[in-house]
Design a protein around this motif. Structure first.
Motif, PDB file in Angstrom:
ATOM      1  N   ALA A 295       0.835  -1.209   0.000  1.00 58.92           N
ATOM      2  CA  ALA A 295       0.000   0.000   0.000  1.00 58.92           C
ATOM      3  C   ALA A 295       0.866   1.254   0.000  1.00 58.92           C
ATOM      4  CB  ALA A 295      -0.920  -0.003   1.214  1.00 58.92           C
ATOM      5  N   LEU A 296       1.916   1.209   0.838  1.00 54.41           N
ATOM      6  CA  LEU A 296       2.813   2.359   0.925  1.00 54.41           C
ATOM      7  C   LEU A 296       3.473   2.620  -0.421  1.00 54.41           C
ATOM      8  CD1 LEU A 296       3.984   4.395   2.937  1.00 54.41           C
ATOM      9  CD2 LEU A 296       5.925   2.860   3.205  1.00 54.41           C
ATOM     10  N   LEU A 297       3.817   1.513  -1.103  1.00 52.40           N
ATOM     11  CA  LEU A 297       4.457   1.640  -2.415  1.00 52.40           C
ATOM     12  C   LEU A 297       3.560   2.429  -3.364  1.00 52.40           C
ATOM     13  CD1 LEU A 297       6.922   0.792  -4.065  1.00 52.40           C
ATOM     14  CD2 LEU A 297       5.618  -1.171  -4.842  1.00 52.40           C
ATOM     15  N   VAL A 298       2.278   2.043  -3.403  1.00 52.62           N
ATOM     16  CA  VAL A 298       1.345   2.725  -4.304  1.00 52.62           C
ATOM     17  C   VAL A 298       1.238   4.193  -3.940  1.00 52.62           C
ATOM     18  CG1 VAL A 298      -1.066   2.882  -4.998  1.00 52.62           C
ATOM     19  CG2 VAL A 298       0.035   0.654  -4.822  1.00 52.62           C
ATOM     20  N   VAL A 299       1.121   4.456  -2.624  1.00 45.03           N
ATOM     21  CA  VAL A 299       0.994   5.853  -2.189  1.00 45.03           C
ATOM     22  C   VAL A 299       2.224   6.656  -2.594  1.00 45.03           C
ATOM     23  CG1 VAL A 299       0.896   7.345  -0.175  1.00 45.03           C
ATOM     24  CG2 VAL A 299      -0.572   5.337  -0.311  1.00 45.03           C
ATOM     25  N   LEU A 300       3.399   6.053  -2.368  1.00 46.45           N
ATOM     26  CA  LEU A 300       4.626   6.774  -2.694  1.00 46.45           C
ATOM     27  C   LEU A 300       4.759   7.000  -4.191  1.00 46.45           C
ATOM     28  CD1 LEU A 300       7.332   5.342  -0.296  1.00 46.45           C
ATOM     29  CD2 LEU A 300       6.231   7.563  -0.257  1.00 46.45           C
ATOM     30  N   GLN A 301       4.288   5.992  -4.961  1.00 46.98           N
ATOM     31  CA  GLN A 301       4.356   6.154  -6.413  1.00 46.98           C
ATOM     32  C   GLN A 301       3.478   7.303  -6.868  1.00 46.98           C
ATOM     33  OE1 GLN A 301       3.368   2.227  -7.646  1.00 46.98           O
ATOM     34  NE2 GLN A 301       5.499   1.610  -7.895  1.00 46.98           N
ATOM     35  N   ILE A 302       2.245   7.342  -6.330  1.00 47.65           N
ATOM     36  CA  ILE A 302       1.352   8.436  -6.702  1.00 47.65           C
ATOM     37  C   ILE A 302       1.950   9.759  -6.261  1.00 47.65           C
ATOM     38  CG2 ILE A 302      -0.928   9.431  -6.286  1.00 47.65           C
ATOM     39  CD1 ILE A 302      -2.031   6.629  -6.153  1.00 47.65           C
ATOM     40  N   LEU A 303       2.573   9.745  -5.076  1.00 49.73           N
ATOM     41  CA  LEU A 303       3.188  10.965  -4.558  1.00 49.73           C
ATOM     42  C   LEU A 303       4.325  11.415  -5.464  1.00 49.73           C
ATOM     43  CD1 LEU A 303       2.870  12.725  -1.979  1.00 49.73           C
ATOM     44  CD2 LEU A 303       4.890  11.556  -1.120  1.00 49.73           C
ATOM     45  N   SER A 304       5.166  10.486  -5.878  1.00 52.01           N
ATOM     46  CA  SER A 304       6.279  10.839  -6.764  1.00 52.01           C
ATOM     47  C   SER A 304       5.754  11.436  -8.049  1.00 52.01           C
ATOM     48  CB  SER A 304       7.121   9.608  -7.103  1.00 52.01           C
ATOM     49  OG  SER A 304       7.486   8.944  -5.952  1.00 52.01           O
ATOM     50  N   PHE A 305       4.755  10.758  -8.606  1.00 52.19           N
ATOM     51  CA  PHE A 305       4.171  11.238  -9.860  1.00 52.19           C
ATOM     52  C   PHE A 305       3.619  12.648  -9.681  1.00 52.19           C
ATOM     53  CE2 PHE A 305       0.488  11.740 -12.632  1.00 52.19           C
ATOM     54  CZ  PHE A 305       1.079  11.505 -13.857  1.00 52.19           C
ATOM     55  N   THR A 306       2.929  12.863  -8.565  1.00 49.57           N
ATOM     56  CA  THR A 306       2.320  14.173  -8.333  1.00 49.57           C
ATOM     57  C   THR A 306       3.370  15.252  -8.169  1.00 49.57           C
ATOM     58  OG1 THR A 306       0.666  12.938  -7.118  1.00 49.57           O
ATOM     59  CG2 THR A 306       0.530  15.306  -7.005  1.00 49.57           C
ATOM     60  N   ILE A 307       4.431  14.922  -7.410  1.00 50.06           N
ATOM     61  CA  ILE A 307       5.469  15.941  -7.191  1.00 50.06           C
ATOM     62  C   ILE A 307       6.123  16.323  -8.508  1.00 50.06           C
ATOM     63  CG2 ILE A 307       7.715  16.336  -6.142  1.00 50.06           C
ATOM     64  CD1 ILE A 307       6.780  14.625  -3.796  1.00 50.06           C
ATOM     65  N   LYS A 308       6.424  15.306  -9.314  1.00 53.11           N
ATOM     66  CA  LYS A 308       7.084  15.589 -10.588  1.00 53.11           C
ATOM     67  C   LYS A 308       6.178  16.424 -11.485  1.00 53.11           C
ATOM     68  CE  LYS A 308       9.535  11.218 -10.496  1.00 53.11           C
ATOM     69  NZ  LYS A 308       9.420   9.836 -11.004  1.00 53.11           N
ATOM     70  N   THR A 309       4.893  16.025 -11.543  1.00 50.62           N
ATOM     71  CA  THR A 309       3.953  16.778 -12.384  1.00 50.62           C
ATOM     72  C   THR A 309       3.797  18.201 -11.862  1.00 50.62           C
ATOM     73  OG1 THR A 309       2.808  14.699 -12.643  1.00 50.62           O
ATOM     74  CG2 THR A 309       1.703  16.642 -13.487  1.00 50.62           C
ATOM     75  N   ALA A 310       3.735  18.312 -10.535  1.00 50.34           N
ATOM     76  CA  ALA A 310       3.564  19.644  -9.947  1.00 50.34           C
ATOM     77  C   ALA A 310       4.734  20.530 -10.315  1.00 50.34           C
ATOM     78  CB  ALA A 310       3.443  19.533  -8.427  1.00 50.34           C
ATOM     79  N   PHE A 311       5.926  19.936 -10.370  1.00 50.84           N
ATOM     80  CA  PHE A 311       7.076  20.751 -10.748  1.00 50.84           C
ATOM     81  C   PHE A 311       6.883  21.332 -12.156  1.00 50.84           C
ATOM     82  CE2 PHE A 311      10.970  21.240 -13.158  1.00 50.84           C
ATOM     83  CZ  PHE A 311      11.566  22.244 -12.427  1.00 50.84           C
ATOM     84  N   PHE A 312       6.426  20.479 -13.068  1.00 52.71           N
ATOM     85  CA  PHE A 312       6.250  20.965 -14.437  1.00 52.71           C
ATOM     86  C   PHE A 312       5.157  22.016 -14.523  1.00 52.71           C
ATOM     87  CE2 PHE A 312       8.898  17.556 -15.831  1.00 52.71           C
ATOM     88  CZ  PHE A 312       9.521  18.136 -16.910  1.00 52.71           C
TER      89      PHE A 312
END
Ligand code: SF4
Ligand code: SF4
Lengths: 359, 152
Positions: A295-312
């Motif tokens: 579960a943590l993996l999925v959350v962290l993956q979504i978080l990583s994706f969101t942070i990267k997208t937010a940067f752009f």
């Protein structure tokens, strides 16, 4: 078709598009606050904490504005143009995965709306459909400025689509796939280590020139400054949406922000490893036991994706308030004389590197 | 003699025509402004700009021991270029002349401060108050002018 698949798909559509449309008002807030701070102002700061409720007030204002319709417009196209823009911008997001697929009760659930086997081509195709909305708006408005805006938009989009496509080809060659989930999966692992730093095998390190071209073309495709010639407030007033007001205008507005989000997500998918974790995050997952780890993996993956997208997305805002608008001939010269040859050279170089086995 | 033509305009090397380096310079500038520069916004109703003591804002009439200084000498309505002061003079029990009515039609006033300069009794003054927009045409009467002392 199995009813559970239908239900799961429906949930995914609602959640992912819901998240995107929640981001749009947030984005307008960030844009206005960012613009304010860069110009040594404060930006909207009255409504709610830090002015966060400002987009809600704006939304209500748009809803209650009079739905005016000029007498001289071509009614049918005038009405559907904002819709076309809006839908095209939103649809791009359908093939972007936000996390790795997981197995629940023997069923593989992918965190994307549709895992098309032509994912990247689909994005390129759909993103150009938005152009039809702009051309329709410009043509049906029956207004010189709108017409000029639409013409500029079409010329600009066609020119930069070539550079965009060519820059994506480099990525497709390196990862030898056009499926978005496979491209992300191929970006796992470490490219090279320099002392304590591990460089992940992200597209940006394999295709730096392609990334540069993609970013520039991305701005042109979303009609954002420095390439917002279709709007060009100072010369053609507001370009293609000059005859629009109220809710229909805000539809164009939302479309612009949605396409910004979609292109940010696409840039992350192609060049920054999509949901691949940031280096170091993997250790965190190993700490959690069993189910919690997954579960943590999925959350962290979504978080990583969101942070990267937010940067752009922030980058879009940042660039908008930094660079002035290009002149039209400069825009065309940059597109055809610089970006396109560069992209072609990039493909040739990539080909050589792949054939010699470096990549 | 052969004429030489020379191209005028910005230097265009390939390096410059890619705009990369200049773009990053610009990005650094905006980021610097966003993070480090002091913001200049004054959050108006709560914060106010510090105006000089000579700022000419809304009028007020000075009082001494609760009695207005004005003796209705009519110098200020005479000097007023906008003709916006209207005074009706009267006589008090102690034979002192005083203004029965003292109206300033603030819509006509151009805040030139001539009334303040003309007044021999230091009675009419311009305060630092500048937010006086109203929904109707305002004529300030004596009661108001006596009470509102501005920020002085
Ligand atoms: S400030 Fe000037 S215009 Fe206004 S009342 Fe005084 S003299 Fe008249
Ligand atoms: S000049 Fe002074 S004393 Fe004379 S009428 Fe005006 S306010 Fe009164």
């Amino acid at each position: 078709m199995d009813i559970t698949i239908l239900v799961i798909s429906a949930i995914k559509v609602v959640v992912i598009f819901g998240a995107v449309f929640v981001c749009v008002p947030l984005m307008t807030w960030i844009e206005r606050r960012g613009a304010g701070l860069m110009q040594l102002r404060l930006g909207p700061s009255r409504l709610g904490p830090l002015g966060l409720f400002q987009p809600i007030a704006d939304g209500i204002k748009f809803l209650f504005k009079e739905d005016r319709e000029p007498a001289h417009v071509e009614k049918f196209f005038y009405f559907i143009a904002p819709l076309v823009c809006f839908i095209a911008a939103a649809l791009t997001f359908a093939v972007i995965p936000v996390a790795a697929p997981v197995n629940i009760a023997g069923r593989t659930i992918s965190f994307q709306i549709a895992d098309l086997n032509v994912g990247i081509l689909y994005i390129l195709a759909i993103s150009s459909v938005g152009l039809y909305g702009i051309v329709m708006a410009g043509w049906s408005s029956n207004n010189k400025y709108a017409m000029i805006g639409a013409l500029r938009s079409s010329a600009q989009m066609i020119s930069y689509e070539i550079a965009l496509g060519l820059s994506v080809i480099g990525v497709v060659m390196v990862f030898s796939s056009v499926v978005s989930s496979e491209i992300i999966a191929a970006q796992a692992g470490t490219l090279f280590s320099a002392g304590p730093f591990n460089f992940p095998r992200w597209g940006v390190f394999l295709q730096p020139i392609g990334f540069l071209i993609f970013v520039v073309a991305m701005f042109a495709e979303t009609n954002r400054l420095p390439f917002d010639l279709p709007e060009g407030e100072s010369e053609i007033v507001a370009g293609y949406h000059i005859e629009y007001g109220g809710l229909k205008w805000s539809m164009f507005f939302v479309a612009e922000y949605t396409s910004m989000i979609s292109f940010s997500a696409l840039a992350v998918t192609l060049f920054f490893g999509g949901w691949q974790l940031f280096p170091g995050m993997g250790r965190l997952v190993a700490l959690a036991p069993g189910m919690w780890g997954a579960a943590l993996l999925v959350v962290l993956q979504i978080l990583s994706f969101t942070i990267k997208t937010a940067f752009f997305m922030w980058f879009f805002v940042w660039v908008r308030w930094t660079l002035p608008r290009f002149r039209y001939d400069q825009l065309m010269a940059l597109g055809w004389k610089v970006l396109m040859p560069l992209a072609a050279l990039n493909i040739a170089g990539t080909l050589v590197l792949i054939r010699t086995g470096v990549l | 003699m052969a004429t030489r033509t020379r191209r005028v305009g910005p230097r265009k090397s390939l390096f410059h025509s890619i705009y990369i380096v200049d773009s990053f310079k610009g990005l650094w500038i905006t980021m610097k402004y966003l993070l480090f520069r002091k913001k200049v916004t004054i959050r108006y109703p709560e914060e106010r700009r510090q105006y000089s003591a000579r700022f000419r804002g809304l009028h007020y009439i000075k009082t001494t021991n609760g009695v207005e200084n004005c003796t209705a000498c009519m110098l200020c309505p005479t000097v007023c270029p906008a003709d916006c002061i209207h005074i009706e003079a009267g006589e008090r029990a102690d034979k002192e002349k005083y203004p029965v009515r003292f109206d300033i039609d603030i819509m006509r006033c151009c805040f030139c401060g001539m009334c303040e300069e003309a007044c021999p009794k230091d009675a009419i003054k311009l305060s630092g108050v500048y937010d006086m927009s109203a929904a109707k045409r305002t004529v300030y009467d004596k009661e108001f002018l006596l009470v509102q002392r501005g920020n002085k």
